[in-house]
Enzyme design. Structure first.
Site, PDB file in Angstrom:
ATOM      1  N   GLN A   2       0.804  -1.228   0.000  1.00  0.00           N
ATOM      2  CA  GLN A   2       0.000   0.000   0.000  1.00  0.00           C
ATOM      3  C   GLN A   2       0.843   1.288   0.000  1.00  0.00           C
ATOM      4  OE1 GLN A   2      -2.415   0.962   3.305  1.00  0.00           O
ATOM      5  NE2 GLN A   2      -0.914   0.318   4.832  1.00  0.00           N
ATOM      6  N   ASP A  16       7.330  11.292  11.097  1.00  0.00           N
ATOM      7  CA  ASP A  16       7.164  11.801  12.463  1.00  0.00           C
ATOM      8  C   ASP A  16       7.361  13.320  12.485  1.00  0.00           C
ATOM      9  OD1 ASP A  16       7.031   9.049  13.609  1.00  0.00           O
ATOM     10  OD2 ASP A  16       9.033   8.974  12.775  1.00  0.00           O
ATOM     11  N   HIS A  58      12.123   5.409  15.316  1.00  0.00           N
ATOM     12  CA  HIS A  58      10.780   5.581  14.742  1.00  0.00           C
ATOM     13  C   HIS A  58       9.859   4.609  15.486  1.00  0.00           C
ATOM     14  CE1 HIS A  58       7.419   5.888  12.053  1.00  0.00           C
ATOM     15  NE2 HIS A  58       7.452   4.584  11.857  1.00  0.00           N
TER      16      HIS A  58
END
Ligand code: NAI
Length: 337
Positions: free
Chosen positions: A15, A159, A192
């Site tokens: 995706q 982020d 992350h």
């Protein structure tokens, strides 16, 4: 026109790739005059889906897209690539911990490190996206010793974009109308993951042409030291809870931002956050892939030095550092099994 730039994207039937390929093939990242050859890698069971993606790319009729190689074989996928965007991995599902992912995914990145080492150009620029991104990048680099360390990065730009977006939203509450792009020099430190430290202590907001420190603009330290940090740290999980799928459109946009800035450089006085191989700056462990504030010029990044770090900030950086050290130790153990 120059030779096509060979850009490998793994997880090409997934995706994130579905949102990413169009932007890259149309010139949004490497420039409107740069022909592109796309190398698309996915696993063999995804061959049919990948063929469908190739058909759609043809149907987009993009003038810069000169060649598409779609394959599940590493030698073809990694051959002579200039850029490798390593997205393919098992995605985190709702309720799944990063540690569960680590075992499954670091082995993929060991194999892809070896493939980069053997087949890619020695100048290849590598961006690891698949989670756990920092540790996958660490492993990838470990198994590709013939490519310089500074060519390995991982994605924390999503982020950063989330943090900029939250500040712009917060300012709207007090009728200060700015966009995310008016917010600069937010730093994402570390992993992350939910231990990352989104740091606004040096962030600046451009309000009607005037650079205002973010704390002065927001006027709410409780928010900036509390809900803001938590929202950014947990944004990925919130998207999964809502969509039952992890962030894809925003991840693809962040990949484009990361690669474009690496290619073309950062604006004067501004930095961006990238996971890069630590040189020990800010009391981190040398060799870890840690997200730092970086300036970029001429295709090379350098860690912004000399930022003042409060005791509270040091504590937060320490938490995410400890998590990365632990992940690294687990990953090294898994890879030597
Ligand atoms: P997805 O499941 O839609 O697509 C992943 C694709 O990778 C699938 O087509 C799968 O077949 C393929 N794949 C699996 N193993 C592979 C291998 N060994 N080689 C090549 N391809 C392989 O997942 P999605 O949503 O595209 O996410 C991909 C990764 O990106 C996940 O690990 C996700 O957690 C991570 N991610 C990272 C972000 C970041 O900011 N660093 C943000 C969002 C997602």
């Amino acid at each position: 026109m120059s030779e096509p730039l060979r850009v490998l994207i793994t997880g090409a039937a997934g995706q994130i790739a579905y949102s990413l390929l169009y932007s890259i093939a149309k010139g949004d990242v490497f420039g409107a005059n740069q022909p592109i050859a796309l190398h698309l890698l996915d696993i063999e069971v995804m061959n049919n889906v990948l063929n469908g993606v190739v058909m759609e790319l043809q149907d987009c009729a993009l003038p810069l897209l000169k060649e598409v190689i779609a394959t599940h074989e590493y030698p073809k996928a990694f051959k002579d690539v200039d850029v490798a965007i390593l997205v393919g991995a098992m995605p985190r599902r709702e309720g799944m911990e990063r540690k569960d992912l680590l075992k499954a995914n670091v082995k993929i990145f060991k194999g892809q490190g070896e493939a980069l080492n053997q087949y890619a150009k020695k100048t290849a620029k590598i961006l690891v996206v698949g989670n756990p991104a920092n540790t996958n990048c660490f492993i990838c680099r470990k198994y590709a010793p013939s490519i310089p360390s500074e060519n390995f990065t991982c994605l924390t730009r999503l982020d950063q974009n989330r943090a900029q977006g939250q500040i712009a939203q917060k300012l709207k509450e007090s009728n200060v109308l700015v966009s995310s792009l008016d917010v600069s020099n937010v730093t994402i430190w570390g992993n992350h993951s939910s231990t990352q430290y989104p740091d606004v202590n040096h962030a600046v907001v451009n309000i009607q042409g005037k650079a205002v420190p973010a704390r002065e603009a927001v006027k709410d330290d409780n928010y900036l030291d509390g809900a803001f940090i938590e929202t950014v740290q947990k944004r990925g999980a919130a998207v999964i809870a809502a969509r039952k799928l992890s962030s894809a459109m925003s991840a693809a946009k962040a990949i484009c931002d990361h690669m474009r800035d690496w290619w073309t450089g950062t604006a004067a006085g501004q930095w961006v956050s990238m996971g890069v191989v630590s040189d020990g700056s800010y009391a981190t462990e040398t060799g870890l892939v840690f997200s730092f504030p970086v300036n970029i010029s001429g295709g090379a990044w350098s860690i912004v030095q000399g930022l003042s770090i409060s005791d509270k900030a040091k504590e937060r950086i320490g938490i995410t550092l400890n998590e990365l050290v632990e992940e690294k130790n687990d990953a090294v153990a898994v890879c030597s099994d």
